[in-house]
Design a protein around this motif. Structure first.
Motif, PDB file in Angstrom:
ATOM      1  N   SER A   1       0.446   2.280   5.547  1.00  0.00           N
ATOM      2  CA  SER A   1      -0.178   3.492   5.023  1.00  0.00           C
ATOM      3  C   SER A   1       0.430   4.758   5.592  1.00  0.00           C
ATOM      4  O   SER A   1       0.283   5.839   5.017  1.00  0.00           O
ATOM      5  CB  SER A   1      -1.677   3.482   5.339  1.00  0.00           C
TER       6      SER A   1
ATOM      7  N   ASP B   1      -0.541   7.191   2.970  1.00  0.00           N
ATOM      8  CA  ASP B   1      -1.777   7.970   2.906  1.00  0.00           C
ATOM      9  C   ASP B   1      -1.442   9.450   2.733  1.00  0.00           C
ATOM     10  O   ASP B   1      -0.756  10.042   3.563  1.00  0.00           O
ATOM     11  CB  ASP B   1      -2.567   7.751   4.193  1.00  0.00           C
TER      12      ASP B   1
ATOM     13  N   PRO C   1       0.836  -1.200   0.000  1.00  0.00           N
ATOM     14  CA  PRO C   1       0.000   0.000   0.000  1.00  0.00           C
ATOM     15  C   PRO C   1       0.872   1.251   0.000  1.00  0.00           C
ATOM     16  O   PRO C   1       1.953   1.280   0.585  1.00  0.00           O
ATOM     17  CB  PRO C   1      -0.796  -0.127   1.305  1.00  0.00           C
TER      18      PRO C   1
END
Length: 703
Positions: free
Chosen positions: A419, A392, A389
């Motif tokens: 993240s 963010d 991932p």
């Protein structure tokens, strides 16, 4: 419970679990299988003799004889007897009949008197020699209670000891409740004045070559200066205390995941509890204190949590009433106490030696959460993602440090989500994981765990956080989306507990266990995340009996796992390669080593420990360089730059140049730092300590 700001939590947690593993030895006698057993005689000497008779058989290596009149010289007695013999009581000028009869029955190799001739006369010494003519009678005593404890420590541990226990010499409660820990470890009890340790005591600790200290009692009893003295002497320090003597006793037992027996003694007088140290160590039974007429609330809650088969009451009905016995029986089968809504803060005055409640404390105690019921995982693991991932983008850059207060630390480990949005901190003092939102810069949730949460790791997909509970043979598994949790029980060697964990792929983890004092520390296990099944990794092997903590760290790509093992004879670093499923390298290091980090690509390994230097190794455990002047606590490697590392120290977070092997610029200030981690984009350093979780901006980019 709280700790000093400069401890190594995984090492200290490993130390505290010793209390949970004390077991009966030498074919000791056992009480009847009744739920409530009273070990009592007509008086204090008779009670000690009766308890000895119900626990120890003849032919012991040692029996300790202490004054039945006053407590000072006897406070350190548990460490002399260990779990190999009782503490019996005597008058100043004559030996009670019960003591004489029991001593004659035991016929030990040695009889050790505690205190000078003002406490126990030469006439008593001569009488004891006649009562047990085959025994060697000796005396341990100094000019003061502190000097007596020092002499006991040095004579009982002539080859030194890794651990010392520090309690107040002004009153008896903290020393007697530490008795089972001292006897079972074994470790000496040394006494302190309220405002600090004497130079002579510090000299004794130096001669013992101790590396760890457990301070029992709050700041109102022993000033914070005591911790500072111990830290300055190079020791790792953990302080255990409650708001009064009853809660302090309960705080010590809170590290015990289960117990077949529990000792219960009055907290209003010393004699019965004094004999409890060796009795408790021999039976593997923690010691709780109570009021004489009403069961103290902390004791009730601990009995309810532990659910022992038996409660052993030391003393007759005048010391511990029948009403208390009935309340203890009810507690033994009742539901565990609920977590208070407003936890007690660890700062400020705690217990005082002159003002103690004689019945139940009126304040609601801080109760450690109990382990979750065993619930083996039933869901199939999520397939390993093909791509990691991405961080963010909603997490804003951190411009200034942010300090988030916690209740009753320490933080034992910190991990950050891939993240970069969330960090998790295992709070060993509160038996919970603190969830930190890195965007809003706040602790948003606290998730209960088992006893003494220690090392943690996230699954490959980030869906679960696995938490090693060093106070029990289990892991707490937290769903990172819902924060629901379950407990996975694991089958490990008796006396050991999970300590450190890394997850190497979608279905497999490696974890290490605590040291039980008998050579079982340093074991490496492989854990199946889908079934909870474990097997010992025999290719790692079992290390020496001096092992205190074996700690794991992995690379971000999970290709490489570094293992550091701390022992009194030196450290050891091993390397596990996931692709080969094998430990591919192994090297000895100088000094005690118990902190480790691996670069994101697995090319470099950073090793700290109880020295003023940091080691830089390659993934073959070959030494690349040594950074001097970089002592401190935990270490980490910058996720985006394998040539830069960080280490927590007394002065803040030190920045390390891993190419030139030197300290880079000024430290990043932080007051309360023990463990640390970085977000994957290296935008935030997350530091866990005894009283806070701190968020720090990284060092500036190199020019």
């Amino acid at each position: 419970m709280t700790t000093s700001r400069r401890t190594r939590p995984l090492a200290v947690i490993a130390l505290l679990t010793v209390l949970a593993t004390a077991a009966a030895i030498l074919g000791l006698a056992q009480p009847a299988q009744a739920e409530i057993v009273r070990l009592a005689g007509a008086g204090r000497a008779e009670t000690a003799a009766f308890a000895s008779g119900e626990t120890f058989g003849p032919g012991l290596p040692i029996v300790v004889v202490a004054s039945a009149v006053d407590f000072p010289d006897a406070l350190a007695g548990a460490s002399v007897a260990g779990r190999f013999g009782p503490v019996l009581l005597t008058g100043v000028d004559s030996v009670p009949d019960a003591t004489a009869s029991e001593l004659g029955r035991l016929a030990p190799e040695r009889v050790v008197l505690l205190g000078g001739t003002a406490a126990i006369s030469t006439e008593v010494e001569q009488e004891l020699a006649l009562i047990s003519p085959t025994s060697t009678v000796e005396r341990m005593g100094g000019a003061t209670r502190i000097a007596t404890a020092e002499q006991i420590a040095e004579q009982t541990f002539p080859d030194g000891t890794e651990t010392v226990i520090i309690t107040s010499g002004a009153d008896f409660p903290d020393a007697v409740v530490a008795g089972p820990l001292a006897a079972g470890t074994p470790a000496p009890i040394l006494l302190s004045n309220p405002d600090g340790l004497l130079d002579s005591t510090l000299a004794t600790i130096a001669r013992l070559e101790a590396t760890d200290a457990i301070v029992v009692g709050g700041p109102a009893v022993l000033d914070l200066a005591v911790e500072e003295q111990l830290v300055a002497a190079g020791l790792d320090v953990v302080r255990v205390f409650g708001e009064n003597r009853f809660e302090t006793a309960a705080a010590l037992t809170s590290v015990v995941p289960q117990a077949e027996s529990v000792l219960l003694a009055t907290g209003e007088a010393f004699p019965d509890a004094l004999s409890g140290g060796p009795i408790g160590a021999a039976r593997g039974a923690p010691l709780l204190l109570t009021g004489s007429q009403t069961l103290a609330e902390p004791a009730r809650c601990e009995i309810a949590r532990l659910r022992p088969d038996r409660v052993l009451i030391l003393g007759g009905p005048s010391a511990v009433s029948e009403e208390v016995a009935e309340q203890a029986e009810q507690a033994r089968t009742s539901e565990p106490c609920a977590e208070p809504t407003e936890p007690t803060e660890p700062t400020g005055p705690t217990e005082g030696p002159t003002e103690e409640p004689t019945t139940d404390p009126t304040v609601e105690p801080t109760v450690e959460p109990t382990d979750e019921p065993t619930d083996e995982p039933t869901e199939e693991p999520t397939a390993e993602p093909t791509e990691e991932p991405t961080p963010d983008p909603t997490v804003p850059p951190l411009e200034e440090p942010v300090s988030l207060s916690i209740t009753t630390g320490p933080i034992a480990d910190v991990v950050t989500a891939t993240s970069g949005q969330v960090a998790y901190a295992s709070n060993a003092g509160r038996n919970q994981v603190e969830v930190v939102d890195l965007a809003t810069r706040e602790i948003t949730d606290s998730v209960p765990t088992g006893s003494l949460p220690a090392g943690m790791d996230l699954t490959v997909d980030g869906a679960e956080l696995w938490v090693a509970n060093a106070g029990g043979s289990n892991f707490t598994v937290i769903d990172t989306a819902t924060l629901n949790r379950r407990t996975v029980q694991v089958d490990v060697a008796d006396g050991t507990r999970p300590l450190s964990i890394v997850i190497v792929d979608a279905t497999t983890a490696l974890f290490t266990t605590t040291f039980d004092g008998s050579g079982f520390g340093g074991r490496m296990y492989e854990l199946d995340l889908t079934t909870g099944a474990v097997v010992i990794r025999t290719d790692y092997g079992v290390r020496g009996e001096t092992t205190q903590a074996t700690v794991l760290a992995r690379s971000a790509d999970r290709s490489t796992v570094g293992v550091v093992e701390g022992g009194s004879s030196g450290g050891r670093v091993s390397v596990y390669t996931t692709a080969q499923d094998a430990f591919t390298a192994d090297a000895q290091t100088r000094g005690f080593r118990d902190t480790i980090a691996v670069s994101s690509d697995g090319s470099r390994i950073l090793v700290g420990g109880r020295t003023a230097e940091t080691l830089v190794l390659d993934n073959s455990a070959g030494l690349l360089g040594t950074i001097t002047g970089a002592g401190g606590e935990d270490v980490t490697v910058d996720p985006t730059d394998p040539s830069r590392g960080y280490r927590v120290s007394d002065g803040g977070v030190i920045v390390l140049d891993l190419d030139r092997y030197l300290v880079e610029g000024d430290a990043i200030p932080v007051e309360d730092g023990v463990v640390l981690a970085m977000t994957p984009d290296a935008g935030i350093i997350v530091v866990g300590g005894a009283e806070s979780v701190d968020l720090l901006p990284p060092a500036p980019e190199r020019g």
